[in-house]
Design a protein around this motif. Structure first.
Motif, PDB file in Angstrom:
ATOM      1  N   VAL A  54       0.843  -1.206   0.000  1.00  0.00           N
ATOM      2  CA  VAL A  54       0.000   0.000   0.000  1.00  0.00           C
ATOM      3  C   VAL A  54       0.874   1.250   0.000  1.00  0.00           C
ATOM      4  CG1 VAL A  54      -1.698   1.314   1.326  1.00  0.00           C
ATOM      5  CG2 VAL A  54      -1.902  -1.176   1.150  1.00  0.00           C
ATOM      6  N   LYS A  55       1.973   1.196   0.754  1.00  0.00           N
ATOM      7  CA  LYS A  55       2.888   2.336   0.831  1.00  0.00           C
ATOM      8  C   LYS A  55       3.488   2.651  -0.531  1.00  0.00           C
ATOM      9  CE  LYS A  55       6.989   3.992   3.320  1.00  0.00           C
ATOM     10  NZ  LYS A  55       7.996   3.653   4.345  1.00  0.00           N
ATOM     11  N   VAL A  56       3.878   1.611  -1.261  1.00  0.00           N
ATOM     12  CA  VAL A  56       4.456   1.808  -2.591  1.00  0.00           C
ATOM     13  C   VAL A  56       3.412   2.379  -3.547  1.00  0.00           C
ATOM     14  CG1 VAL A  56       5.386   0.620  -4.613  1.00  0.00           C
ATOM     15  CG2 VAL A  56       6.245   0.068  -2.331  1.00  0.00           C
ATOM     16  N   LEU A  57       2.192   1.848  -3.493  1.00  0.00           N
ATOM     17  CA  LEU A  57       1.133   2.349  -4.370  1.00  0.00           C
ATOM     18  C   LEU A  57       0.865   3.827  -4.139  1.00  0.00           C
ATOM     19  CD1 LEU A  57      -1.512  -0.531  -4.340  1.00  0.00           C
ATOM     20  CD2 LEU A  57      -0.171   0.252  -6.289  1.00  0.00           C
ATOM     21  N   LYS A  58       0.828   4.217  -2.865  1.00  0.00           N
ATOM     22  CA  LYS A  58       0.547   5.619  -2.553  1.00  0.00           C
ATOM     23  C   LYS A  58       1.660   6.547  -3.021  1.00  0.00           C
ATOM     24  CE  LYS A  58      -2.615   4.934   1.323  1.00  0.00           C
ATOM     25  NZ  LYS A  58      -2.877   5.180   2.779  1.00  0.00           N
ATOM     26  N   VAL A  74       5.370   2.247 -17.389  1.00  0.00           N
ATOM     27  CA  VAL A  74       6.696   1.693 -17.687  1.00  0.00           C
ATOM     28  C   VAL A  74       7.725   2.223 -16.695  1.00  0.00           C
ATOM     29  CG1 VAL A  74       8.556   1.630 -19.394  1.00  0.00           C
ATOM     30  CG2 VAL A  74       6.189   1.346 -20.130  1.00  0.00           C
ATOM     31  N   ASP A  75       7.620   3.511 -16.385  1.00  0.00           N
ATOM     32  CA  ASP A  75       8.552   4.137 -15.448  1.00  0.00           C
ATOM     33  C   ASP A  75       8.442   3.498 -14.063  1.00  0.00           C
ATOM     34  OD1 ASP A  75      10.455   6.224 -14.672  1.00  0.00           O
ATOM     35  OD2 ASP A  75       8.780   7.071 -13.559  1.00  0.00           O
ATOM     36  N   ILE A  76       7.204   3.215 -13.631  1.00  0.00           N
ATOM     37  CA  ILE A  76       6.994   2.577 -12.330  1.00  0.00           C
ATOM     38  C   ILE A  76       7.574   1.166 -12.329  1.00  0.00           C
ATOM     39  CG2 ILE A  76       5.249   1.723 -10.709  1.00  0.00           C
ATOM     40  CD1 ILE A  76       3.479   4.074 -11.618  1.00  0.00           C
ATOM     41  N   CYS A  77       7.334   0.424 -13.420  1.00  0.00           N
ATOM     42  CA  CYS A  77       7.866  -0.942 -13.523  1.00  0.00           C
ATOM     43  C   CYS A  77       9.391  -0.941 -13.495  1.00  0.00           C
ATOM     44  CB  CYS A  77       7.370  -1.600 -14.808  1.00  0.00           C
ATOM     45  SG  CYS A  77       5.616  -2.023 -14.784  1.00  0.00           S
ATOM     46  N   ARG A  78      10.004   0.099 -14.064  1.00  0.00           N
ATOM     47  CA  ARG A  78      11.458   0.184 -14.077  1.00  0.00           C
ATOM     48  C   ARG A  78      12.005   0.416 -12.666  1.00  0.00           C
ATOM     49  NH1 ARG A  78      11.765   3.533 -17.838  1.00  0.00           N
ATOM     50  NH2 ARG A  78      12.307   2.120 -19.535  1.00  0.00           N
ATOM     51  N   LYS A  79      11.229   1.133 -11.845  1.00  0.00           N
ATOM     52  CA  LYS A  79      11.685   1.477 -10.500  1.00  0.00           C
ATOM     53  C   LYS A  79      11.387   0.390  -9.470  1.00  0.00           C
ATOM     54  CE  LYS A  79      11.122   6.470 -11.213  1.00  0.00           C
ATOM     55  NZ  LYS A  79      10.347   7.671 -10.843  1.00  0.00           N
ATOM     56  N   GLU A  80      10.300  -0.351  -9.688  1.00  0.00           N
ATOM     57  CA  GLU A  80       9.880  -1.329  -8.686  1.00  0.00           C
ATOM     58  C   GLU A  80      10.252  -2.741  -9.110  1.00  0.00           C
ATOM     59  OE1 GLU A  80       8.831   1.592  -6.307  1.00  0.00           O
ATOM     60  OE2 GLU A  80       8.794  -0.538  -5.778  1.00  0.00           O
TER      61      GLU A  80
END
Length: 595
Positions: A54-58, A74-80
């Motif tokens: 939940v913390k990551v989503l927020k 895509v940017d989020i997938c690259r970071k997580e």
């Protein structure tokens, strides 16, 4: 090296984007479509094998986020990082909730439905059976902790990989269909050479995430879980009771004006109230729509509506409102709240005579009258004001309480600070029974108007509680203005027109075969699904809808098969559907045929 840096170094950039694209297209028809909710973001990330907290989503979906693009995704997938077997190992070691050293079906189902891709109990059982060698439905990790966990984690990871392969196949089919459609339009024959799945348009470009325009408020609010503000106790709270009534197959309900002197964030909840003698199965769905008193610059009246609820049937919505006047309109789909099929011939006794020959109301009738008083006491202060009594009288007799009639009330019973007490309300009904010498016709008129049948069971009304909280405004006013069917709004819009447009805006589109300009939209929230037909043609269309293959559903109509006539240039809510048993999975399946 961290898993995050290892991720970017071990996967080719093009392959990485293709994986993101395949996951995205498993949810959307095109990468040009936007992610419009935190729930959709979570689901899209899960399609790539990521299970963010939940913390990551927020971090990526803040209070100011309205939508995310494919580039953002895509940017989020690259970071997580992708969830690994080590992550699963740590998570599964926490599953043993009762501390007996085993992982049961119930425990595993709980963890697999709280994080990651949601699974049914039957799916979880199948997974257990494949690794549970002795078939006792429990995984023993005391004797072989590494082996047991390893086998199970491998199976979960294998399932994820199979899902990715399926996503790739789905993407290839979509791209092939898209290519054929383009070639059909331009008249270029298809070649035998396989085209690339990755185009220049798929490559990420720097673009700021879209933020909400709080000043305009032109779109429907999309809060995606019933999560009340943490500092809600510090907000100003106004509330009211109300009821839905079924009258000749039509819905009638209390409706409200909401005056907001200052700009403020608001939190609104609504939930059904159980009658002491009434519908007692699954709760009736009770949502609320917030409308402007006049259209905005884009012609929109709808500001926000409740889509998400808790386990007790309470729906809620949070949004920012500019100072002004609004209408708060309660709504129910009618799936669990329909017209009475028949009336029993047996009639409950309302009045009896005491030893002195005086007519008195019975104990059962008295209890029902006490409930009616509580429902009619809209502000919940324990008394019925003249305005509340007036609304009650309009509902039961169709007439307002004139000054001379109120004077009769004041003369016959004792009031407290000018308001009717519960004892006084009971006394009024006993006086009516005595004045009519035991004739109960008028008493039954009251009961039927308030939704009761001949056995004194409420089956044609649903009381509800409405709570409005304002963060930055201390003198907001919530005022009950009528108990009636929905009025017509500016621009000659009906309430159905307004909610149809909202369901179209947030629903999934599918074109009806045989009609170029006829579409059906499927909108789904936490409680129900709605099917809306949109006829943009210049002719009236007859459409046969068949939802009989849907699983575990009830609808607002008696049959899951019906034929509708949709006028040219109009929209029509064809069905509302919701789970019959809310503890089981449910699925909506509908086929359309032009007649």
């Amino acid at each position: 090296m961290s898993r995050r840096s290892s991720r970017s170094s071990t996967m080719d950039q093009g392959e990485f984007i293709l994986e993101c694209k395949a996951a995205y297209l498993s949810m959307f028809d095109s990468i040009k479509e936007k992610i419009e909710s935190q729930d959709s973001l979570l689901e899209a990330l899960q399609q790539t094998g990521r299970n963010p907290s939940v913390k990551v989503l927020k971090k990526y979906w803040t209070n100011d986020t309205d939508e995310l693009s494919f580039d953002d995704f895509v940017d989020i997938c690259r970071k997580e990082p992708v969830t690994t077997s080590d992550d699963l190992m740590k998570a599964f070691r926490k599953i043993d909730i009762n501390g007996d050293g085993y992982i049961s079906l119930e425990e595993l189902h709980k963890i697999l439905t709280s994080k990651g891709e949601k699974k049914s109990k039957s799916e979880v059982k199948t997974m257990i059976d494949e690794v549970d060698e002795n078939r006792d439905g429990r995984l023993d990790y005391k004797e072989e902790p590494v082996l047991r966990y390893s086998e199970f984690c491998k199976m979960v990871m294998s399932t994820t990989e199979e899902s990715k392969k399926m996503q790739r196949k789905m993407m290839e089919r979509k791209e092939k269909k898209k290519k054929q459609e383009i070639e059909r339009r331009v008249g270029t024959p298809s070649g035998s050479r396989k085209s690339s799945l990755l185009s220049i348009d798929d490559l990420p470009r720097p673009s700021p995430r879209v933020k909400k325009d709080k000043s305009r408020q032109s779109s429907v609010s999309r809060s995606h879980k019933l999560d009340e503000p943490k500092n809600l106790r510090e907000w100003t709270h106004t509330k009211s009771k109300g009821s839905f009534f079924m009258e000749d197959g039509s819905l009638i309900c209390h409706q409200y004006d909401f005056n907001l002197p200052d700009d403020s964030k608001i939190w609104i909840t609504m939930q059904p109230q159980k009658a002491s003698r009434g519908m007692d199965s699954n709760p009736v769905d009770t949502s609320v729509f917030i409308l402007r008193d006049r259209p905005d610059e884009d012609g929109n009246l709808l500001v926000a509506f409740t889509e998400h609820r808790d386990g007790r049937g309470k729906y809620g919505v949070s949004c920012d409102l500019s100072a002004g006047k609004y209408y708060i309109m309660p709504y129910t789909t009618g799936c669990r709240f329909k017209s009475r099929k028949s009336e029993s011939e047996k009639e409950a006794k309302l009045v009896s005579q005491d030893k002195g020959g005086k007519y008195v109301i019975t104990k059962a009738f008295r209890k029902v009258l006490e409930d009616i008083f509580d429902y009619s006491d809209l502000d919940g202060n324990g008394f019925m004001s003249r305005k509340e009594f007036n609304l009650f009288n309009i509902r039961t007799s169709g007439e307002e309480v004139a000054d001379e009639e109120w004077q009769v009330v004041e003369d016959r019973i004792d009031l407290e600070d000018g308001e009717i007490t519960k004892a006084g309300f009971l006394q009024l009904n006993e006086l009516e029974a005595e004045d009519s010498e035991g004739d109960t016709e008028d008493l039954w008129t009251t009961l039927v108007s308030m939704g009761y049948n001949k056995q004194l069971i409420m089956d044609q009304a649903c009381p509800f509680q409405l709570d409005v909280y304002t963060e930055d405004c201390d003198d907001a006013e919530l005022d009950v203005v009528r108990v009636d069917s929905y009025p017509t709004y500016p621009g000659d819009l009906s309430f159905d027109d307004i909610i149809s447009k909202s369901f179209i805006k947030h629903g999934e589109i599918s074109r009806v075969k045989g009609m170029k300009d006829l579409c059906m939209y499927t909108y789904k929230n936490d409680g129900w699904a709605s099917l809306v037909l949109d006829n943009k043609s210049h002719t009236r269309v007859r459409v046969e809808l068949d939802c009989s293959r849907s699983e575990n559903v009830i609808s607002n109509h008696d049959s899951l098969q019906r034929t509708l006539r949709v006028d040219p240039g109009s929209t029509l809510i064809a069905y509302h559907l919701m789970p019959e048993d809310e503890d089981r999975d449910w699925q909506v399946k509908c086929t359309e045929t032009i007649r």
